[in-house]
Scaffold this motif. Structure first.
Motif, PDB file in Angstrom:
ATOM      1  N   THR A 205      -8.296  20.254  -0.977  1.00  0.00           N
ATOM      2  CA  THR A 205      -8.531  21.362  -0.048  1.00  0.00           C
ATOM      3  C   THR A 205      -9.517  22.363  -0.637  1.00  0.00           C
ATOM      4  N   MET A 206      -9.329  22.714  -1.902  1.00  0.00           N
ATOM      5  CA  MET A 206     -10.216  23.693  -2.536  1.00  0.00           C
ATOM      6  C   MET A 206     -11.624  23.144  -2.706  1.00  0.00           C
ATOM      7  N   ASN A 207     -11.739  21.830  -2.963  1.00  0.00           N
ATOM      8  CA  ASN A 207     -13.069  21.224  -3.053  1.00  0.00           C
ATOM      9  C   ASN A 207     -13.801  21.324  -1.717  1.00  0.00           C
ATOM     10  N   ILE A 208     -13.066  21.059  -0.629  1.00  0.00           N
ATOM     11  CA  ILE A 208     -13.662  21.132   0.710  1.00  0.00           C
ATOM     12  C   ILE A 208     -14.087  22.568   1.032  1.00  0.00           C
ATOM     13  N   LEU A 209     -13.241  23.536   0.641  1.00  0.00           N
ATOM     14  CA  LEU A 209     -13.526  24.946   0.938  1.00  0.00           C
ATOM     15  C   LEU A 209     -14.521  25.574  -0.036  1.00  0.00           C
ATOM     16  N   GLY A 210     -14.796  24.872  -1.140  1.00  0.00           N
ATOM     17  CA  GLY A 210     -15.718  25.409  -2.140  1.00  0.00           C
ATOM     18  C   GLY A 210     -15.102  26.453  -3.043  1.00  0.00           C
ATOM     19  N   TYR A 211     -13.767  26.488  -3.147  1.00  0.00           N
ATOM     20  CA  TYR A 211     -13.084  27.435  -4.033  1.00  0.00           C
ATOM     21  C   TYR A 211     -12.985  26.861  -5.443  1.00  0.00           C
ATOM     22  N   ARG A 212     -13.113  27.736  -6.425  1.00  0.00           N
ATOM     23  CA  ARG A 212     -12.775  27.371  -7.795  1.00  0.00           C
ATOM     24  C   ARG A 212     -11.337  27.794  -8.084  1.00  0.00           C
ATOM     25  N   THR A 213     -10.760  27.285  -9.175  1.00  0.00           N
ATOM     26  CA  THR A 213      -9.376  27.592  -9.524  1.00  0.00           C
ATOM     27  C   THR A 213      -9.168  29.102  -9.638  1.00  0.00           C
ATOM     28  N   PHE A 214      -8.075  29.589  -9.020  1.00  0.00           N
ATOM     29  CA  PHE A 214      -7.693  31.004  -9.029  1.00  0.00           C
ATOM     30  C   PHE A 214      -8.704  31.892  -8.292  1.00  0.00           C
ATOM     31  N   THR A 215      -9.426  31.298  -7.325  1.00  0.00           N
ATOM     32  CA  THR A 215     -10.309  32.096  -6.468  1.00  0.00           C
ATOM     33  C   THR A 215     -10.001  31.759  -5.016  1.00  0.00           C
ATOM     34  N   GLY A 216     -10.571  32.550  -4.080  1.00  0.00           N
ATOM     35  CA  GLY A 216     -10.394  32.281  -2.658  1.00  0.00           C
ATOM     36  C   GLY A 216      -9.091  32.857  -2.123  1.00  0.00           C
ATOM     37  N   SER A 217      -8.775  32.506  -0.887  1.00  0.00           N
ATOM     38  CA  SER A 217      -7.587  33.026  -0.211  1.00  0.00           C
ATOM     39  C   SER A 217      -6.367  32.179  -0.542  1.00  0.00           C
ATOM     40  N   VAL A 218      -5.423  32.750  -1.261  1.00  0.00           N
ATOM     41  CA  VAL A 218      -4.193  32.039  -1.616  1.00  0.00           C
ATOM     42  C   VAL A 218      -3.441  31.629  -0.354  1.00  0.00           C
ATOM     43  N   LEU A 219      -3.316  32.559   0.595  1.00  0.00           N
ATOM     44  CA  LEU A 219      -2.548  32.291   1.810  1.00  0.00           C
ATOM     45  C   LEU A 219      -3.166  31.150   2.613  1.00  0.00           C
ATOM     46  N   PHE A 220      -4.487  31.165   2.761  1.00  0.00           N
ATOM     47  CA  PHE A 220      -5.144  30.123   3.549  1.00  0.00           C
ATOM     48  C   PHE A 220      -4.969  28.757   2.887  1.00  0.00           C
ATOM     49  N   VAL A 221      -5.198  28.694   1.585  1.00  0.00           N
ATOM     50  CA  VAL A 221      -5.025  27.420   0.857  1.00  0.00           C
ATOM     51  C   VAL A 221      -3.580  26.953   0.946  1.00  0.00           C
ATOM     52  N   PHE A 222      -2.640  27.892   0.852  1.00  0.00           N
ATOM     53  CA  PHE A 222      -1.216  27.549   0.939  1.00  0.00           C
ATOM     54  C   PHE A 222      -0.887  26.922   2.289  1.00  0.00           C
ATOM     55  N   VAL A 223      -1.332  27.567   3.369  1.00  0.00           N
ATOM     56  CA  VAL A 223      -1.013  27.083   4.719  1.00  0.00           C
ATOM     57  C   VAL A 223      -1.641  25.712   4.964  1.00  0.00           C
ATOM     58  N   VAL A 224      -2.925  25.573   4.613  1.00  0.00           N
ATOM     59  CA  VAL A 224      -3.614  24.293   4.843  1.00  0.00           C
ATOM     60  C   VAL A 224      -2.981  23.184   4.009  1.00  0.00           C
ATOM     61  N   THR A 225      -2.714  23.481   2.727  1.00  0.00           N
ATOM     62  CA  THR A 225      -2.133  22.464   1.850  1.00  0.00           C
ATOM     63  C   THR A 225      -0.755  22.051   2.338  1.00  0.00           C
ATOM     64  N   LEU A 226       0.051  23.027   2.763  1.00  0.00           N
ATOM     65  CA  LEU A 226       1.393  22.707   3.260  1.00  0.00           C
ATOM     66  C   LEU A 226       1.315  21.859   4.522  1.00  0.00           C
ATOM     67  N   ALA A 227       0.387  22.198   5.403  1.00  0.00           N
ATOM     68  CA  ALA A 227       0.236  21.452   6.656  1.00  0.00           C
ATOM     69  C   ALA A 227      -0.128  19.990   6.399  1.00  0.00           C
ATOM     70  N   ILE A 228      -0.889  19.752   5.324  1.00  0.00           N
ATOM     71  CA  ILE A 228      -1.263  18.371   4.981  1.00  0.00           C
ATOM     72  C   ILE A 228      -0.178  17.707   4.148  1.00  0.00           C
ATOM     73  N   SER A 229       0.435  18.472   3.235  1.00  0.00           N
ATOM     74  CA  SER A 229       1.369  17.899   2.265  1.00  0.00           C
ATOM     75  C   SER A 229       2.662  17.403   2.901  1.00  0.00           C
ATOM     76  N   ILE A 230       3.168  18.126   3.896  1.00  0.00           N
ATOM     77  CA  ILE A 230       4.457  17.734   4.483  1.00  0.00           C
ATOM     78  C   ILE A 230       4.373  16.363   5.156  1.00  0.00           C
ATOM     79  N   PRO A 231       3.398  16.105   6.052  1.00  0.00           N
ATOM     80  CA  PRO A 231       3.323  14.750   6.615  1.00  0.00           C
ATOM     81  C   PRO A 231       2.999  13.682   5.571  1.00  0.00           C
ATOM     82  N   ALA A 232       2.147  14.016   4.591  1.00  0.00           N
ATOM     83  CA  ALA A 232       1.842  13.049   3.532  1.00  0.00           C
ATOM     84  C   ALA A 232       3.095  12.718   2.726  1.00  0.00           C
TER      85      ALA A 232
END
Length: 277
Positions: free
Chosen positions: A233-260
């Motif tokens: 997710t962070m690679n797609i969004l262009g975020y480096r570690t400990f940068t970007g929106s924590v909430l957005f990454v959390f929501v997107v990752t959770l949305a993908i992680s649960i079905p996976a």
């Protein structure tokens, strides 16, 4: 692990040797063996070391400390001694030059966390044995579960501040490493105590809801895939570690992680359980 090796480029843990280390949970012993996407599996290697050491720890506690008899207070004192060993280990490795940074992931650095779980087991057994002090602790946990959880969350919040050092497993000093270790151990104690009380409470009822039970079933798969999907997710969004929106990454990752996670559970865990039976 295989998906991570295929899907993610990594600066460490590459090639057949890296794959073998990951699959045998020996990747925390030595430098640059932890592949991207499965960095969280360092904890599995530490847990495996604990399970190997547990029979010896159990034998020592029962035969040497308790001399073959049931002495819960002595066992708790022994578990307290394990915490001292934990802190002494951190104090020592930060003074030694040339040690691999992954030495901070080895079992001695997390004995206090295992000690908390074992201590709660002793408390439950002691309460069943009608020890007043143990019964009082569990009664308090049953009567004030929300307070326990708020305090536990407070400990986790403190662990996310500069008090507990930089946001990394590799701390800059023994002091911050010990501080973070104690805060996490306290959080574990406070969050788990309401769950082991014989009398049902609000937290137990909340976690008994069908949705929480279902999430519990896929929780191991969620643990395994979430870092891989965070990194993708962070690679797609262009975020480096400990940068970007924590909430957005959390929501997107959770949305993908649960079905996976559900898919992995259905495709792998359920058939493996049937095979095991």
């Amino acid at each position: 692990v295989v998906i991570a090796f295929v899907a993610l480029d990594s600066s460490a843990g590459k090639g057949p040797g890296g794959l073998l280390r990951q699959l045998t949970l020996t990747h925390i012993y030595g430098d640059n063996h932890i592949h991207a996407g499965v960095t969280q599996t360092w904890s599995l290697a530490t847990e495996l070391a604990f399970y190997v050491a547990l029979p010896l720890l159990g034998w020592f506690a029962i035969r040497v400390v308790c001399r073959g008899r049931w002495h819960p207070v002595r066992i708790l004192a022994f578990l307290g001694a394990l915490c001292v060993v934990n802190f002494a280990y951190f104090a020592a490795i930060y003074q030694v030059n040339g040690l691999t940074p992954t030495s901070r992931m080895w079992l001695p650095g997390y004995l206090s966390w295992f000690a908390v779980g074992m201590a709660l087991t002793v408390v439950v057994a002691a309460a069943n044995d009608l020890r007043p002090w143990a019964a009082r602790l569990l009664t308090t946990g049953a009567e004030s579960p929300v307070s326990f959880w708020l305090l536990g969350i407070g400990c986790l919040a403190l662990a996310a501040t500069p008090i507990a050092g930089v946001p990394s497993l590799y701390q800059e000093s023994a002091g911050t490493a010990i501080t973070r270790n104690v805060l996490y151990a306290a959080a574990a104690f406070l969050l788990i105590t309401p769950l082991v009380t014989p009398r049902a409470n609000l937290v137990q009822r909340a976690l008994a809801l069908p949705l929480m039970q279902w999430l519990g079933k896929i929780s191991y798969e969620l643990f395994l895939v979430h870092i891989l999907l965070v990194e993708l997710t962070m690679n797609i969004l262009g975020y480096r570690t400990f940068t970007g929106s924590v909430l957005f990454v959390f929501v997107v990752t959770l949305a993908i992680s649960i079905p996976a996670s559900w898919l992995l559970y259905r495709v792998l865990e359920v058939p493996l359980k049937r095979f095991h039976r």
